[in-house]
Design a protein around this motif. Structure first.
Motif, PDB file in Angstrom:
ATOM      1  N   GLN A   1       0.827  -1.217   0.000  1.00  0.00           N
ATOM      2  CA  GLN A   1       0.000   0.000   0.000  1.00  0.00           C
ATOM      3  C   GLN A   1       0.863   1.270   0.000  1.00  0.00           C
ATOM      4  N   GLY A   2       2.173   1.093  -0.084  1.00  0.00           N
ATOM      5  CA  GLY A   2       3.055   2.256  -0.099  1.00  0.00           C
ATOM      6  C   GLY A   2       3.291   2.850   1.269  1.00  0.00           C
ATOM      7  N   LYS A   3       3.033   2.077   2.329  1.00  0.00           N
ATOM      8  CA  LYS A   3       3.260   2.566   3.688  1.00  0.00           C
ATOM      9  C   LYS A   3       4.594   2.025   4.204  1.00  0.00           C
ATOM     10  N   LEU A   4       5.275   2.834   4.969  1.00  0.00           N
ATOM     11  CA  LEU A   4       6.593   2.462   5.479  1.00  0.00           C
ATOM     12  C   LEU A   4       6.671   2.764   6.969  1.00  0.00           C
ATOM     13  N   SER A   5       7.147   1.786   7.728  1.00  0.00           N
ATOM     14  CA  SER A   5       7.348   1.948   9.169  1.00  0.00           C
ATOM     15  C   SER A   5       8.812   1.679   9.492  1.00  0.00           C
ATOM     16  N   TYR A   6       9.361   2.512  10.350  1.00  0.00           N
ATOM     17  CA  TYR A   6      10.772   2.370  10.699  1.00  0.00           C
ATOM     18  C   TYR A   6      10.984   2.781  12.147  1.00  0.00           C
ATOM     19  N   LYS A   7      11.796   2.007  12.854  1.00  0.00           N
ATOM     20  CA  LYS A   7      12.186   2.380  14.200  1.00  0.00           C
ATOM     21  C   LYS A   7      13.545   1.775  14.505  1.00  0.00           C
ATOM     22  N   ARG A   8      14.451   2.609  14.972  1.00  0.00           N
ATOM     23  CA  ARG A   8      15.774   2.129  15.338  1.00  0.00           C
ATOM     24  C   ARG A   8      16.399   3.080  16.353  1.00  0.00           C
ATOM     25  N   THR A   9      17.124   2.514  17.320  1.00  0.00           N
ATOM     26  CA  THR A   9      17.842   3.306  18.307  1.00  0.00           C
ATOM     27  C   THR A   9      19.322   3.279  17.985  1.00  0.00           C
ATOM     28  N   LEU A  10      19.932   4.456  17.920  1.00  0.00           N
ATOM     29  CA  LEU A  10      21.318   4.593  17.509  1.00  0.00           C
ATOM     30  C   LEU A  10      22.135   5.278  18.605  1.00  0.00           C
ATOM     31  N   THR A  11      23.411   4.933  18.667  1.00  0.00           N
ATOM     32  CA  THR A  11      24.343   5.661  19.528  1.00  0.00           C
ATOM     33  C   THR A  11      24.947   6.778  18.700  1.00  0.00           C
ATOM     34  N   VAL A  12      24.800   8.018  19.169  1.00  0.00           N
ATOM     35  CA  VAL A  12      25.238   9.170  18.379  1.00  0.00           C
ATOM     36  C   VAL A  12      26.226  10.018  19.167  1.00  0.00           C
ATOM     37  N   SER A  13      26.887  10.921  18.470  1.00  0.00           N
ATOM     38  CA  SER A  13      27.884  11.792  19.092  1.00  0.00           C
ATOM     39  C   SER A  13      27.213  12.930  19.855  1.00  0.00           C
ATOM     40  N   LYS A  14      27.996  13.598  20.692  1.00  0.00           N
ATOM     41  CA  LYS A  14      27.483  14.739  21.442  1.00  0.00           C
ATOM     42  C   LYS A  14      27.070  15.863  20.492  1.00  0.00           C
ATOM     43  N   ASP A  15      27.776  15.996  19.376  1.00  0.00           N
ATOM     44  CA  ASP A  15      27.414  17.022  18.398  1.00  0.00           C
ATOM     45  C   ASP A  15      26.008  16.802  17.867  1.00  0.00           C
ATOM     46  N   VAL A  16      25.654  15.549  17.613  1.00  0.00           N
ATOM     47  CA  VAL A  16      24.312  15.240  17.130  1.00  0.00           C
ATOM     48  C   VAL A  16      23.279  15.543  18.209  1.00  0.00           C
ATOM     49  N   VAL A  17      23.586  15.164  19.448  1.00  0.00           N
ATOM     50  CA  VAL A  17      22.665  15.440  20.556  1.00  0.00           C
ATOM     51  C   VAL A  17      22.448  16.944  20.702  1.00  0.00           C
ATOM     52  N   ASP A  18      23.527  17.712  20.641  1.00  0.00           N
ATOM     53  CA  ASP A  18      23.444  19.160  20.838  1.00  0.00           C
ATOM     54  C   ASP A  18      22.760  19.877  19.684  1.00  0.00           C
ATOM     55  N   HIS A  19      22.832  19.295  18.492  1.00  0.00           N
ATOM     56  CA  HIS A  19      22.295  19.979  17.308  1.00  0.00           C
ATOM     57  C   HIS A  19      21.195  19.175  16.610  1.00  0.00           C
ATOM     58  N   ILE A  20      20.522  18.306  17.350  1.00  0.00           N
ATOM     59  CA  ILE A  20      19.501  17.475  16.733  1.00  0.00           C
ATOM     60  C   ILE A  20      18.409  18.328  16.083  1.00  0.00           C
ATOM     61  N   LYS A  21      18.143  19.500  16.647  1.00  0.00           N
ATOM     62  CA  LYS A  21      17.100  20.370  16.094  1.00  0.00           C
ATOM     63  C   LYS A  21      17.510  20.978  14.753  1.00  0.00           C
ATOM     64  N   ASP A  22      18.783  20.854  14.388  1.00  0.00           N
ATOM     65  CA  ASP A  22      19.260  21.388  13.119  1.00  0.00           C
ATOM     66  C   ASP A  22      19.318  20.330  12.018  1.00  0.00           C
ATOM     67  N   LEU A  23      18.897  19.115  12.336  1.00  0.00           N
ATOM     68  CA  LEU A  23      18.916  18.037  11.351  1.00  0.00           C
ATOM     69  C   LEU A  23      17.508  17.782  10.815  1.00  0.00           C
ATOM     70  N   HIS A  24      17.423  17.325   9.584  1.00  0.00           N
ATOM     71  CA  HIS A  24      16.143  17.097   8.923  1.00  0.00           C
ATOM     72  C   HIS A  24      16.091  15.670   8.397  1.00  0.00           C
ATOM     73  N   ILE A  25      14.905  15.117   8.352  1.00  0.00           N
ATOM     74  CA  ILE A  25      14.735  13.783   7.770  1.00  0.00           C
ATOM     75  C   ILE A  25      14.322  13.921   6.316  1.00  0.00           C
ATOM     76  N   VAL A  26      14.988  13.176   5.454  1.00  0.00           N
ATOM     77  CA  VAL A  26      14.648  13.123   4.038  1.00  0.00           C
ATOM     78  C   VAL A  26      14.511  11.662   3.634  1.00  0.00           C
ATOM     79  N   GLN A  27      13.400  11.331   2.993  1.00  0.00           N
ATOM     80  CA  GLN A  27      13.230  10.005   2.407  1.00  0.00           C
ATOM     81  C   GLN A  27      13.310  10.149   0.885  1.00  0.00           C
ATOM     82  N   HIS A  28      13.820   9.121   0.244  1.00  0.00           N
ATOM     83  CA  HIS A  28      14.052   9.181  -1.195  1.00  0.00           C
ATOM     84  C   HIS A  28      13.274   8.072  -1.909  1.00  0.00           C
ATOM     85  N   GLY A  29      12.983   8.322  -3.177  1.00  0.00           N
ATOM     86  CA  GLY A  29      12.298   7.341  -4.009  1.00  0.00           C
ATOM     87  C   GLY A  29      10.983   7.868  -4.550  1.00  0.00           C
ATOM     88  N   ILE A  30      10.924   8.076  -5.875  1.00  0.00           N
ATOM     89  CA  ILE A  30       9.702   8.569  -6.510  1.00  0.00           C
ATOM     90  C   ILE A  30       9.306   7.625  -7.646  1.00  0.00           C
TER      91      ILE A  30
END
Length: 273
Positions: A144-173
């Motif tokens: 039906q073209g639906k996608l579900s995703y969940k994963r927990t990752l270990t990230v750097s302090k830079d990512v934690v401090d600047h998470i609000k500056d990151l964006h999610i992009v999905q690809h495929g048309i």
């Protein structure tokens, strides 16, 4: 009347939790040191794709949860956190970024706006930027073209401090509407000529909403190539959760004032009698 007013306050107070109940995502349970951010994914390339994502942080553990629809059925979707952890400002692109006017917003054209890959949201293995095209480790949309995703990752302090500056992009048309990625739809990808352009072009993009706003850019808006360009900073969007909190506090103040006025009027009437 007091009971009705109390009921209204309860509804207002419940709004922050209700914000997370969109597209099948529930509000995450977090410890006192945790933070959660909502991302609404909006279509690019007239794909019809949309969704909601949650980024939940506890310590250096980042949990990414995505529910999207309108994806190409049965096809893998490359997906990433794009942006900067150096204080630079990025945002989602629009159709005007199709600089060669071929009708397809390519990843290269869009990267100028949403920045390079910071984290590849794979289903297993590493999450390095170099795994950006690891389609064998990316989530696959159902029939039906639906996608579900969940994963927990270990990230750097830079990512934690600047998470609000990151964006999610999905690809495929699916430009030619045949429910698959092929070269007939938009030719070969500029990233890898062995892949169709349909497989790598962005289908949706979303920026962090919620408790925080983006940081002040360092040296203006940075392009995907990494060199900051002099430009005025776009107006920061106030967090919707903060706005709701202000509304709740305002409602409490109004109710208290009304009660105080009512008490004064009652006392005045009693004295007059």
């Amino acid at each position: 009347m007091i009971a009705k007013r109390t009921g209204r306050l309860v509804v207002l107070a419940a709004l922050p939790a209700a914000m997370f109940l969109t597209v099948g995502l529930s509000a995450p349970a977090l410890a006192a040191d945790g933070n959660a951010y909502q991302i609404d994914l909006e279509q690019l390339n007239n794909s019809g794709s949309r969704g909601t994502a949650m980024l939940s942080i506890k310590g250096n553990q980042l949990t990414v949860q995505i529910e999207s629809e309108g994806m190409v059925p049965g096809q893998p979707s490359a997906q990433h956190l794009h942006g900067s952890t150096n204080g630079h400002d990025f945002h989602c692109p629009d159709a005007s970024d199709d600089t060669n006017a071929d009708g397809v917003l390519s990843n290269t054209e869009a990267t100028v706006d949403y920045g390079n890959i910071n984290i590849s949201l794979t289903t297993s293995g590493d999450t390095l930027a170099t795994s950006g095209l690891a389609v064998d480790r990316m989530p696959v949309a159902d029939k039906q073209g639906k996608l579900s995703y969940k994963r927990t990752l270990t990230v750097s302090k830079d990512v934690v401090d600047h998470i609000k500056d990151l964006h999610i992009v999905q690809h495929g048309i699916d430009r030619n509407k045949n429910d698959k990625y092929d070269f007939d739809g938009a030719g070969a990808s500029e990233l890898d000529p062995k892949l169709p352009q349909e497989a790598t072009a962005p289908t949706n993009c979303g920026m962090v909403m919620g408790a925080s706003v983006g940081s002040i850019p360092v040296g203006g808006i940075e392009t995907g190539g990494g060199t900051p360009q002099s430009s005025a900073m776009p107006a920061a969007l106030a967090g919707s959760a903060a706005a709701v909190s202000v509304a709740v506090v305002g409602a409490v103040v109004v109710v208290r004032r009304r009660r105080a006025l009512a008490a004064v009027r009652t006392e005045s009437l009693g004295s007059a009698a």
